[in-house]
Structures are given as structure tokens and as C-alpha cells.
Design a protein around this motif. Sequence first.
Motif, PDB file in Angstrom:
ATOM      1  N   THR A  72       0.833  -1.201   0.000  1.00 54.70           N
ATOM      2  CA  THR A  72       0.000   0.000   0.000  1.00 54.70           C
ATOM      3  C   THR A  72       0.868   1.251   0.000  1.00 54.70           C
ATOM      4  N   VAL A  73       1.962   1.223   0.740  1.00 52.51           N
ATOM      5  CA  VAL A  73       2.898   2.359   0.729  1.00 52.51           C
ATOM      6  C   VAL A  73       3.456   2.564  -0.675  1.00 52.51           C
ATOM      7  N   HIS A  74       3.839   1.474  -1.363  1.00 48.15           N
ATOM      8  CA  HIS A  74       4.337   1.596  -2.745  1.00 48.15           C
ATOM      9  C   HIS A  74       3.281   2.242  -3.642  1.00 48.15           C
ATOM     10  N   LEU A  75       2.035   1.801  -3.474  1.00 47.66           N
ATOM     11  CA  LEU A  75       0.947   2.369  -4.277  1.00 47.66           C
ATOM     12  C   LEU A  75       0.777   3.854  -3.982  1.00 47.66           C
ATOM     13  N   LEU A  76       0.737   4.221  -2.712  1.00 52.54           N
ATOM     14  CA  LEU A  76       0.545   5.632  -2.347  1.00 52.54           C
ATOM     15  C   LEU A  76       1.710   6.497  -2.807  1.00 52.54           C
ATOM     16  N   GLU A  77       2.930   5.958  -2.753  1.00 51.93           N
ATOM     17  CA  GLU A  77       4.086   6.712  -3.258  1.00 51.93           C
ATOM     18  C   GLU A  77       3.960   6.964  -4.756  1.00 51.93           C
ATOM     19  N   ALA A  78       3.487   5.970  -5.491  1.00 49.23           N
ATOM     20  CA  ALA A  78       3.300   6.150  -6.939  1.00 49.23           C
ATOM     21  C   ALA A  78       2.211   7.182  -7.215  1.00 49.23           C
ATOM     22  N   CYS A  79       1.204   7.205  -6.367  1.00 49.26           N
ATOM     23  CA  CYS A  79       0.076   8.118  -6.566  1.00 49.26           C
ATOM     24  C   CYS A  79       0.413   9.569  -6.224  1.00 49.26           C
ATOM     25  N   ARG A  80       1.331   9.769  -5.301  1.00 44.48           N
ATOM     26  CA  ARG A  80       1.645  11.127  -4.836  1.00 44.48           C
ATOM     27  C   ARG A  80       2.028  12.030  -6.011  1.00 44.48           C
ATOM     28  N   GLY A  81       1.235  13.054  -6.222  1.00 41.21           N
ATOM     29  CA  GLY A  81       1.492  14.016  -7.292  1.00 41.21           C
ATOM     30  C   GLY A  81       1.109  13.539  -8.679  1.00 41.21           C
ATOM     31  N   ASN A  82       0.600  12.313  -8.795  1.00 50.77           N
ATOM     32  CA  ASN A  82       0.294  11.756 -10.112  1.00 50.77           C
ATOM     33  C   ASN A  82      -1.182  11.448 -10.337  1.00 50.77           C
ATOM     34  N   VAL A  83      -1.969  11.439  -9.285  1.00 50.21           N
ATOM     35  CA  VAL A  83      -3.418  11.240  -9.410  1.00 50.21           C
ATOM     36  C   VAL A  83      -4.109  12.317  -8.575  1.00 50.21           C
ATOM     37  N   LYS A  84      -5.361  12.587  -8.907  1.00 48.70           N
ATOM     38  CA  LYS A  84      -6.112  13.616  -8.184  1.00 48.70           C
ATOM     39  C   LYS A  84      -6.603  13.130  -6.833  1.00 48.70           C
ATOM     40  N   ARG A  85      -6.917  11.826  -6.745  1.00 49.04           N
ATOM     41  CA  ARG A  85      -7.505  11.310  -5.518  1.00 49.04           C
ATOM     42  C   ARG A  85      -7.254   9.820  -5.386  1.00 49.04           C
ATOM     43  N   VAL A  86      -7.070   9.374  -4.148  1.00 44.55           N
ATOM     44  CA  VAL A  86      -6.999   7.947  -3.825  1.00 44.55           C
ATOM     45  C   VAL A  86      -8.123   7.663  -2.846  1.00 44.55           C
ATOM     46  N   VAL A  87      -8.925   6.666  -3.173  1.00 42.55           N
ATOM     47  CA  VAL A  87     -10.000   6.222  -2.287  1.00 42.55           C
ATOM     48  C   VAL A  87      -9.601   4.828  -1.812  1.00 42.55           C
ATOM     49  N   MET A  88      -9.515   4.659  -0.487  1.00 43.63           N
ATOM     50  CA  MET A  88      -9.004   3.402   0.057  1.00 43.63           C
ATOM     51  C   MET A  88      -9.965   2.844   1.095  1.00 43.63           C
ATOM     52  N   ALA A  89     -10.180   1.553   1.039  1.00 50.62           N
ATOM     53  CA  ALA A  89     -10.971   0.858   2.061  1.00 50.62           C
ATOM     54  C   ALA A  89     -10.004   0.131   2.982  1.00 50.62           C
ATOM     55  N   SER A  90     -10.264   0.205   4.267  1.00 51.94           N
ATOM     56  CA  SER A  90      -9.396  -0.476   5.223  1.00 51.94           C
ATOM     57  C   SER A  90     -10.205  -0.804   6.468  1.00 51.94           C
ATOM     58  N   SER A  91      -9.743  -1.791   7.184  1.00 48.22           N
ATOM     59  CA  SER A  91     -10.403  -2.115   8.447  1.00 48.22           C
ATOM     60  C   SER A  91      -9.383  -2.157   9.566  1.00 48.22           C
TER      61      SER A  91
END
Length: 91
Positions: A72-91
Motif C-alpha cells: 500500500t505504501v508503494h501504491l501511495l508513493e506512486a500516486c503522490r502528485g500523479n493522481v487527483k484522488r486515492v480512495v481506500m478501504a481499510s479495516s
Amino acid sequence: MYNKTGDFGWDHEGPPAAHEVNCFITSFDDPLILARIKQKHYDVIFHQAAIPRVAYSVERPGLTTDVNVGATVHLLEACRGNVKRVVMASS
């Protein structure tokens, strides 16, 4: 899709403006997916992936942590500055 009257259908005449939705059934830290994110191919990422079973995570805590946290950290790092929004489900 529900509309505001609670019925199936659109709130107006016809579907909304054409938007492409891509769904990937793969590892969410796949290098090819992460590369496409970094190349700004997507506006929004819906992150719904994880190893969900508690019993499995107790049996394999390292693997579960690697996937549910590390990937998930790898995904969020890739998203930083490259997508407008990340929507994540977690428990």
C-alpha cells in the motif's frame, strides 16, 4: 447506479459524459501498474485490495504486513502528485 429517487437509472437524460473506468485484477503493486500511475494515466485510484482474513494474518504476519502495509505504501508513493484522488478501504 441509483438515482436520488431511489430507482435504478440516471438522474438525467442518458449516462454522464463518457469516462473510461479501468479495473485491474492483479497485484496492486505490480511494477507495470505503478509505472502507469507515475505516468499520470489515471485521475482516481480506488484501492480495495488487501489480505482480509484475520486467521491468515495470524498465521503469516510478515506476508500480511508486506502486502497490506508495504505494498500500500508503494501504491501511495506512486500516486503522490500523479493522481487527483486515492480512495481506500481499510479495516
